[in-house]
Scaffold this motif. Sequence first.
Motif, PDB file in Angstrom:
ATOM      1  N   SER A 123      -0.753  10.331  -9.619  1.00 49.64           N
ATOM      2  CA  SER A 123      -0.587   9.461  -8.453  1.00 49.64           C
ATOM      3  C   SER A 123      -0.009  10.226  -7.265  1.00 49.64           C
ATOM      4  N   LEU A 124       0.942  11.116  -7.529  1.00 49.85           N
ATOM      5  CA  LEU A 124       1.536  11.901  -6.447  1.00 49.85           C
ATOM      6  C   LEU A 124       0.515  12.841  -5.821  1.00 49.85           C
ATOM      7  N   LEU A 125      -0.305  13.492  -6.650  1.00 50.46           N
ATOM      8  CA  LEU A 125      -1.318  14.395  -6.106  1.00 50.46           C
ATOM      9  C   LEU A 125      -2.378  13.619  -5.326  1.00 50.46           C
ATOM     10  N   LEU A 126      -2.729  12.432  -5.789  1.00 53.79           N
ATOM     11  CA  LEU A 126      -3.698  11.610  -5.052  1.00 53.79           C
ATOM     12  C   LEU A 126      -3.128  11.169  -3.708  1.00 53.79           C
ATOM     13  N   SER A 127      -1.824  10.917  -3.652  1.00 57.32           N
ATOM     14  CA  SER A 127      -1.221  10.548  -2.370  1.00 57.32           C
ATOM     15  C   SER A 127      -1.238  11.730  -1.409  1.00 57.32           C
ATOM     16  N   PHE A 128      -1.002  12.940  -1.911  1.00 63.67           N
ATOM     17  CA  PHE A 128      -1.093  14.126  -1.058  1.00 63.67           C
ATOM     18  C   PHE A 128      -2.529  14.351  -0.595  1.00 63.67           C
ATOM     19  N   TYR A 129      -3.483  14.052  -1.460  1.00 65.45           N
ATOM     20  CA  TYR A 129      -4.891  14.163  -1.078  1.00 65.45           C
ATOM     21  C   TYR A 129      -5.171  13.301   0.150  1.00 65.45           C
ATOM     22  N   GLU A 130      -4.674  12.070   0.143  1.00 65.79           N
ATOM     23  CA  GLU A 130      -4.923  11.169   1.258  1.00 65.79           C
ATOM     24  C   GLU A 130      -4.168  11.603   2.513  1.00 65.79           C
ATOM     25  N   LEU A 131      -3.047  12.305   2.345  1.00 63.65           N
ATOM     26  CA  LEU A 131      -2.331  12.828   3.505  1.00 63.65           C
ATOM     27  C   LEU A 131      -3.165  13.890   4.216  1.00 63.65           C
ATOM     28  N   TRP A 132      -3.894  14.686   3.450  1.00 64.83           N
ATOM     29  CA  TRP A 132      -4.801  15.661   4.058  1.00 64.83           C
ATOM     30  C   TRP A 132      -6.094  15.002   4.529  1.00 64.83           C
ATOM     31  N   ASN A 133      -6.510  13.947   3.844  1.00 64.16           N
ATOM     32  CA  ASN A 133      -7.769  13.279   4.159  1.00 64.16           C
ATOM     33  C   ASN A 133      -7.657  12.347   5.357  1.00 64.16           C
ATOM     34  N   GLY A 134      -6.435  11.972   5.743  1.00 59.90           N
ATOM     35  CA  GLY A 134      -6.267  11.071   6.876  1.00 59.90           C
ATOM     36  C   GLY A 134      -6.321   9.605   6.508  1.00 59.90           C
ATOM     37  N   GLU A 135      -6.329   9.279   5.230  1.00 59.11           N
ATOM     38  CA  GLU A 135      -6.324   7.884   4.775  1.00 59.11           C
ATOM     39  C   GLU A 135      -4.884   7.499   4.423  1.00 59.11           C
ATOM     40  N   LEU A 136      -4.072   7.261   5.446  1.00 61.06           N
ATOM     41  CA  LEU A 136      -2.648   7.042   5.222  1.00 61.06           C
ATOM     42  C   LEU A 136      -2.365   5.727   4.507  1.00 61.06           C
ATOM     43  N   VAL A 137      -3.229   4.747   4.699  1.00 59.24           N
ATOM     44  CA  VAL A 137      -3.035   3.478   3.992  1.00 59.24           C
ATOM     45  C   VAL A 137      -3.247   3.674   2.495  1.00 59.24           C
ATOM     46  N   LYS A 138      -4.282   4.431   2.138  1.00 62.86           N
ATOM     47  CA  LYS A 138      -4.519   4.698   0.716  1.00 62.86           C
ATOM     48  C   LYS A 138      -3.401   5.550   0.131  1.00 62.86           C
ATOM     49  N   MET A 139      -2.831   6.408   0.957  1.00 67.79           N
ATOM     50  CA  MET A 139      -1.659   7.146   0.485  1.00 67.79           C
ATOM     51  C   MET A 139      -0.550   6.175   0.113  1.00 67.79           C
ATOM     52  N   GLY A 140      -0.338   5.160   0.951  1.00 68.22           N
ATOM     53  CA  GLY A 140       0.664   4.152   0.641  1.00 68.22           C
ATOM     54  C   GLY A 140       0.364   3.411  -0.650  1.00 68.22           C
ATOM     55  N   VAL A 141      -0.916   3.164  -0.913  1.00 72.64           N
ATOM     56  CA  VAL A 141      -1.306   2.492  -2.156  1.00 72.64           C
ATOM     57  C   VAL A 141      -0.934   3.354  -3.356  1.00 72.64           C
ATOM     58  N   HIS A 142      -1.231   4.642  -3.275  1.00 76.79           N
ATOM     59  CA  HIS A 142      -0.893   5.541  -4.387  1.00 76.79           C
ATOM     60  C   HIS A 142       0.612   5.661  -4.569  1.00 76.79           C
ATOM     61  N   MET A 143       1.356   5.687  -3.463  1.00 74.31           N
ATOM     62  CA  MET A 143       2.807   5.757  -3.574  1.00 74.31           C
ATOM     63  C   MET A 143       3.357   4.492  -4.221  1.00 74.31           C
ATOM     64  N   PHE A 144       2.780   3.340  -3.857  1.00 75.70           N
ATOM     65  CA  PHE A 144       3.233   2.087  -4.462  1.00 75.70           C
ATOM     66  C   PHE A 144       2.891   2.063  -5.947  1.00 75.70           C
ATOM     67  N   GLY A 145       1.710   2.575  -6.306  1.00 71.91           N
ATOM     68  CA  GLY A 145       1.363   2.679  -7.720  1.00 71.91           C
ATOM     69  C   GLY A 145       2.312   3.613  -8.452  1.00 71.91           C
ATOM     70  N   GLY A 146       2.678   4.738  -7.809  1.00 69.26           N
ATOM     71  CA  GLY A 146       3.643   5.644  -8.419  1.00 69.26           C
ATOM     72  C   GLY A 146       4.990   4.994  -8.618  1.00 69.26           C
ATOM     73  N   ARG A 147       5.375   4.165  -7.676  1.00 67.94           N
ATOM     74  CA  ARG A 147       6.652   3.447  -7.793  1.00 67.94           C
ATOM     75  C   ARG A 147       6.656   2.563  -9.023  1.00 67.94           C
ATOM     76  N   ASN A 148       5.551   1.865  -9.270  1.00 63.50           N
ATOM     77  CA  ASN A 148       5.497   0.973 -10.424  1.00 63.50           C
ATOM     78  C   ASN A 148       5.417   1.740 -11.738  1.00 63.50           C
ATOM     79  N   ILE A 149       4.796   2.907 -11.703  1.00 61.80           N
ATOM     80  CA  ILE A 149       4.799   3.759 -12.893  1.00 61.80           C
ATOM     81  C   ILE A 149       6.226   4.200 -13.204  1.00 61.80           C
ATOM     82  N   ILE A 150       6.979   4.560 -12.171  1.00 63.53           N
ATOM     83  CA  ILE A 150       8.373   4.970 -12.354  1.00 63.53           C
ATOM     84  C   ILE A 150       9.187   3.841 -12.977  1.00 63.53           C
ATOM     85  N   LEU A 151       9.011   2.628 -12.464  1.00 63.38           N
ATOM     86  CA  LEU A 151       9.762   1.490 -13.010  1.00 63.38           C
ATOM     87  C   LEU A 151       9.377   1.227 -14.457  1.00 63.38           C
TER      88      LEU A 151
END
Length: 577
Positions: A123-151
């Motif tokens: 999930s973290l690598l996919l969020s970095f992918y979107e940071l380079w890809n310019g899809e910042l909203v999808k980055m937020g989705v991956h970060m939120f998914g990572g948050r739930n994995i952490i919990l």
Amino acid sequence: MSTIRRKPQIQRQLNPPRPASLEAPTNQELFKMYLEVTAPRLAGTSPSSVDIYSRDLPAMAQQSPALMGAMMALAAIQTSHLNKERKSIMANAQRHYDVALQGNFAALLHGEQLHTDIPLATSLLLSFYELWNGELVKMGVHMFGGRNIILARGKDAHQTDVGRALLAMFNRTDIGTSTITGNPCFLTNDWWNADPFTHVVIHEDTPTLFACDVALSKLCLIYQKLTHLKRWALDRRRRVWKLAQSENCPDLSELRRKKVSLQHLVESKVEKLDAELEDWCESLPDWFRPVANEPDSDEDINDPLCPDVILPKAHPHPAIALCIAMSNSIQLQLFRVSHPSPPCLPPHLGSRAHTILRIYEYLPVEYQVSILPFIFVAGIELRRPSHQGQLLARMQKDFNEGGLYGLNFVRDALAYSYHKLASGPQSRPSGGFVGVKEGAEVRFQGISENMWNAEGVLGMLEALSLYDSEDLEEGRRYNYKGDFEAVVPSAETESHVKVGYELLEETAQSSMASYDYSSPNPPATIDIPETRENQGYMDYPGGGHSGVAMPATTSDHLSWQERQLLERGLALSVDQH
């Protein structure tokens, strides 16, 4: 009796079979590019004492097609800007991205590997992918998914070296995105000190890299509180302002009382967090400072006697410099939460902004992702065209070399704010900054409402200063027109920004060309535009100015796997485990 010597038995260890994903020559080349380009570029986002990108993740990926796909997708998109066959490489990156997304979704859907480190790392690598890809909203989705994995993993899963490193990576990335968006960090206060390094004491003989990891973990705890404080202060002040606009508006004396009471409450919370930051600074060893020939304090960046050119500021280690930049960024934001209206920073904070920008000039490419939010916070306080131009030119250069879309996003936001500053309070063109990449997802409810208009930085000065008037006179009510909807720039505004780019870069290039790096030039006397008293000196788009409203899309542009992954992430909770 003769003894018979036996030949020692030689134990042969067979190498594990090559993963199927590495059978193709193109994939082997991508894996090599990941190790040579991607891993070093991201090194600054992970704890310095753990070689997670070059050692741990490649080892874990041998058993995970999803993690391997995320690594290859990130390597492809980071190297695509260097290759003439960009379209084919981007298509290859998207293919690996889809493999990673589907594999991670399947693992989470069936509970496989949930308590291992692989889903969170993916999930973290996919969020970095979107940071380079310019899809910042999808980055937020991956970060939120990572948050739930952490919990779902629980706190015990983050006590190992790799588990703690992944949690630290998430925290550092989370505070970066929260700084820009203005949304609070995803993790709640019961998780802020889950990183075991927040309980470690730094001594004078503590090894450098270990001390940096501990210092950053403790600083992230303060920063997480700051993101919630910024959101709370904005919401409470907005509530007072809406009351002033409503039909049930109390008399002027009552409004003033509510405003003063709220201001005192905000300042008290800021003072408590500032005291925590001061305790953090005092806990650092004496060697945790710039190198011997560099002063601890720099000149006020907006002082007329400050040199035209921002020079690098060396530190014993880049990770130490990152710690200092982060702490200075917290100080700047705390000041703007409690005192949003002054056009310029006070001198002691102007020197903090100067230090952040000098650190940016010093840090290697590995730390670009980490320092990017702090550049935004410091850069928006610049009032000298020469400094503004140098920063924009440097960010453009780094974007051209590394392809990090986040740099381009912040650069455009700063250029827009500089244009608004130069225009003055009387010039209020319609539209505002929205750095939406063509074809990108615009909004996902609950995650990215403020993503594209960067309310966390662009909106902070104006949004918080809406309530700073002593008498809430009618003349200042033009600043607020609703719920901070993002708007797209008008053609006129875009043309002004383009001209501003050219003028500011010409200023920076001429300043750098005339600067003698061997011996400092004597301070030059430079006229600064007169201080603008009107708090509308910077009409940020967060104020909801008139313009073309951007449609509030939902998840229509997200792929099926992305929607399912998000829904699965939303369903995960600590109670289930």
